[in-house]
Design a protein around this motif. Structure first.
Motif, PDB file in Angstrom:
ATOM      1  N   GLN A  39     -72.334-112.360  -4.912  1.00  0.00           N
ATOM      2  CA  GLN A  39     -71.702-113.685  -4.910  1.00  0.00           C
ATOM      3  C   GLN A  39     -70.207-113.443  -5.035  1.00  0.00           C
ATOM      4  N   LEU A  40     -69.440-114.015  -4.112  1.00  0.00           N
ATOM      5  CA  LEU A  40     -67.985-113.893  -4.153  1.00  0.00           C
ATOM      6  C   LEU A  40     -67.384-115.181  -4.660  1.00  0.00           C
ATOM      7  N   SER A  41     -66.328-115.048  -5.443  1.00  0.00           N
ATOM      8  CA  SER A  41     -65.562-116.193  -5.907  1.00  0.00           C
ATOM      9  C   SER A  41     -64.099-115.883  -5.609  1.00  0.00           C
ATOM     10  N   THR A  42     -63.376-116.882  -5.117  1.00  0.00           N
ATOM     11  CA  THR A  42     -61.982-116.670  -4.749  1.00  0.00           C
ATOM     12  C   THR A  42     -61.092-117.639  -5.513  1.00  0.00           C
ATOM     13  N   PRO A  43     -59.828-117.282  -5.699  1.00  0.00           N
ATOM     14  CA  PRO A  43     -58.916-118.226  -6.340  1.00  0.00           C
ATOM     15  C   PRO A  43     -58.608-119.386  -5.397  1.00  0.00           C
ATOM     16  N   ALA A  44     -58.334-120.549  -5.951  1.00  0.00           N
ATOM     17  CA  ALA A  44     -58.068-121.742  -5.133  1.00  0.00           C
ATOM     18  C   ALA A  44     -56.827-121.573  -4.261  1.00  0.00           C
ATOM     19  N   HIS A  45     -55.896-120.728  -4.678  1.00  0.00           N
ATOM     20  CA  HIS A  45     -54.655-120.547  -3.923  1.00  0.00           C
ATOM     21  C   HIS A  45     -54.735-119.432  -2.881  1.00  0.00           C
ATOM     22  N   ALA A  46     -55.905-118.817  -2.704  1.00  0.00           N
ATOM     23  CA  ALA A  46     -56.040-117.733  -1.725  1.00  0.00           C
ATOM     24  C   ALA A  46     -55.776-118.275  -0.320  1.00  0.00           C
ATOM     25  N   PRO A  47     -55.036-117.538   0.496  1.00  0.00           N
ATOM     26  CA  PRO A  47     -54.751-118.016   1.860  1.00  0.00           C
ATOM     27  C   PRO A  47     -56.030-118.157   2.676  1.00  0.00           C
ATOM     28  N   ILE A  48     -56.140-119.250   3.428  1.00  0.00           N
ATOM     29  CA  ILE A  48     -57.291-119.411   4.305  1.00  0.00           C
ATOM     30  C   ILE A  48     -57.143-118.447   5.478  1.00  0.00           C
ATOM     31  N   GLY A  49     -58.263-118.043   6.048  1.00  0.00           N
ATOM     32  CA  GLY A  49     -58.214-117.142   7.190  1.00  0.00           C
ATOM     33  C   GLY A  49     -59.401-116.208   7.220  1.00  0.00           C
ATOM     34  N   LEU A  50     -59.344-115.252   8.146  1.00  0.00           N
ATOM     35  CA  LEU A  50     -60.404-114.275   8.336  1.00  0.00           C
ATOM     36  C   LEU A  50     -60.186-113.089   7.402  1.00  0.00           C
ATOM     37  N   TYR A  51     -61.233-112.719   6.677  1.00  0.00           N
ATOM     38  CA  TYR A  51     -61.172-111.594   5.747  1.00  0.00           C
ATOM     39  C   TYR A  51     -62.223-110.550   6.108  1.00  0.00           C
ATOM     40  N   ARG A  52     -61.926-109.313   5.774  1.00  0.00           N
ATOM     41  CA  ARG A  52     -62.888-108.217   5.911  1.00  0.00           C
ATOM     42  C   ARG A  52     -63.325-107.849   4.492  1.00  0.00           C
ATOM     43  N   LEU A  53     -64.623-107.753   4.276  1.00  0.00           N
ATOM     44  CA  LEU A  53     -65.158-107.382   2.969  1.00  0.00           C
ATOM     45  C   LEU A  53     -65.630-105.939   3.034  1.00  0.00           C
ATOM     46  N   SER A  54     -65.032-105.103   2.191  1.00  0.00           N
ATOM     47  CA  SER A  54     -65.391-103.685   2.138  1.00  0.00           C
ATOM     48  C   SER A  54     -65.853-103.330   0.737  1.00  0.00           C
ATOM     49  N   LEU A  55     -66.711-102.349   0.655  1.00  0.00           N
ATOM     50  CA  LEU A  55     -67.190-101.837  -0.630  1.00  0.00           C
ATOM     51  C   LEU A  55     -66.671-100.420  -0.779  1.00  0.00           C
ATOM     52  N   GLU A  56     -66.014-100.150  -1.887  1.00  0.00           N
ATOM     53  CA  GLU A  56     -65.560 -98.805  -2.193  1.00  0.00           C
ATOM     54  C   GLU A  56     -66.450 -98.266  -3.302  1.00  0.00           C
ATOM     55  N   ALA A  57     -67.057 -97.122  -3.037  1.00  0.00           N
ATOM     56  CA  ALA A  57     -67.957 -96.518  -4.017  1.00  0.00           C
ATOM     57  C   ALA A  57     -67.521 -95.088  -4.276  1.00  0.00           C
ATOM     58  N   SER A  58     -67.632 -94.671  -5.518  1.00  0.00           N
ATOM     59  CA  SER A  58     -67.268 -93.293  -5.838  1.00  0.00           C
ATOM     60  C   SER A  58     -68.218 -92.725  -6.880  1.00  0.00           C
ATOM     61  N   THR A  59     -68.473 -91.444  -6.749  1.00  0.00           N
ATOM     62  CA  THR A  59     -69.253 -90.707  -7.732  1.00  0.00           C
ATOM     63  C   THR A  59     -68.507 -89.408  -7.985  1.00  0.00           C
ATOM     64  N   GLY A  60     -68.080 -89.217  -9.199  1.00  0.00           N
ATOM     65  CA  GLY A  60     -67.316 -88.011  -9.511  1.00  0.00           C
ATOM     66  C   GLY A  60     -65.994 -87.985  -8.779  1.00  0.00           C
ATOM     67  N   TYR A  61     -65.784 -86.974  -7.945  1.00  0.00           N
ATOM     68  CA  TYR A  61     -64.518 -86.817  -7.243  1.00  0.00           C
ATOM     69  C   TYR A  61     -64.586 -87.291  -5.794  1.00  0.00           C
ATOM     70  N   GLN A  62     -65.733 -87.777  -5.365  1.00  0.00           N
ATOM     71  CA  GLN A  62     -65.896 -88.164  -3.965  1.00  0.00           C
ATOM     72  C   GLN A  62     -66.048 -89.680  -3.853  1.00  0.00           C
ATOM     73  N   GLY A  63     -65.351 -90.275  -2.873  1.00  0.00           N
ATOM     74  CA  GLY A  63     -65.422 -91.714  -2.681  1.00  0.00           C
ATOM     75  C   GLY A  63     -65.642 -92.061  -1.223  1.00  0.00           C
ATOM     76  N   SER A  64     -66.188 -93.233  -0.989  1.00  0.00           N
ATOM     77  CA  SER A  64     -66.429 -93.712   0.368  1.00  0.00           C
ATOM     78  C   SER A  64     -66.121 -95.194   0.425  1.00  0.00           C
ATOM     79  N   SER A  65     -65.798 -95.645   1.621  1.00  0.00           N
ATOM     80  CA  SER A  65     -65.545 -97.069   1.844  1.00  0.00           C
ATOM     81  C   SER A  65     -66.438 -97.540   2.984  1.00  0.00           C
ATOM     82  N   PHE A  66     -67.081 -98.696   2.784  1.00  0.00           N
ATOM     83  CA  PHE A  66     -67.995 -99.250   3.776  1.00  0.00           C
ATOM     84  C   PHE A  66     -67.591-100.694   4.074  1.00  0.00           C
ATOM     85  N   VAL A  67     -67.446-101.023   5.359  1.00  0.00           N
ATOM     86  CA  VAL A  67     -67.177-102.410   5.734  1.00  0.00           C
ATOM     87  C   VAL A  67     -68.504-103.150   5.706  1.00  0.00           C
TER      88      VAL A  67
END
Length: 120
Positions: A39-67
């Protein structure tokens, strides 16, 4: 085209246990096997428009980003903190939920109404 935190078009935030009003928040709603519902919640003043939602995950010293996907952020005329808030329920029904209405075209001295299907 170039998201930035300074312009308010980019936000980084951790998963939280509960929604935090007035800020970007993501909470886990459900988890079934390898499917995670957020569930996403945004501030009322956030600019309207198209957004990309990505998840950044890390374990130890290694990280990955997923759109995860894209979404369009609109206004919220039910939220008192939003600039487009309408106090009148009747006005909100007409402004936001109406399926049919009129649009106005023309010039300053000659305006005409045209029936319109908003197709919401």
């Amino acid at each position: 085209p170039a998201p930035s935190e300074e312009a308010g078009t980019k936000a980084r935030f951790p998963l939280r246990d509960a929604v935090e009003e007035g800020t970007w928040t993501a909470t886990v709603v459900d988890q079934q096997d390898s499917v995670l519902s957020l569930q996403l919640s945004t501030p009322a003043h956030a600019p309207i428009g198209l957004y990309r939602l990505s998840l950044e995950a890390s374990t130890g010293y290694q990280g990955s980003s997923f759109v995860l996907g894209h979404f369009t952020l609109l206004f919220n005329s039910w939220c008192p903190a939003d600039a487009v808030y309408l106090d009148s329920e009747e006005e909100r029904e007409e402004y936001v939920l109406a399926q049919h209405g009129f649009i106005y075209q023309g010039s300053a001295k000659f305006i005409k109404s045209v029936p319109w299907n908003f197709g919401q």
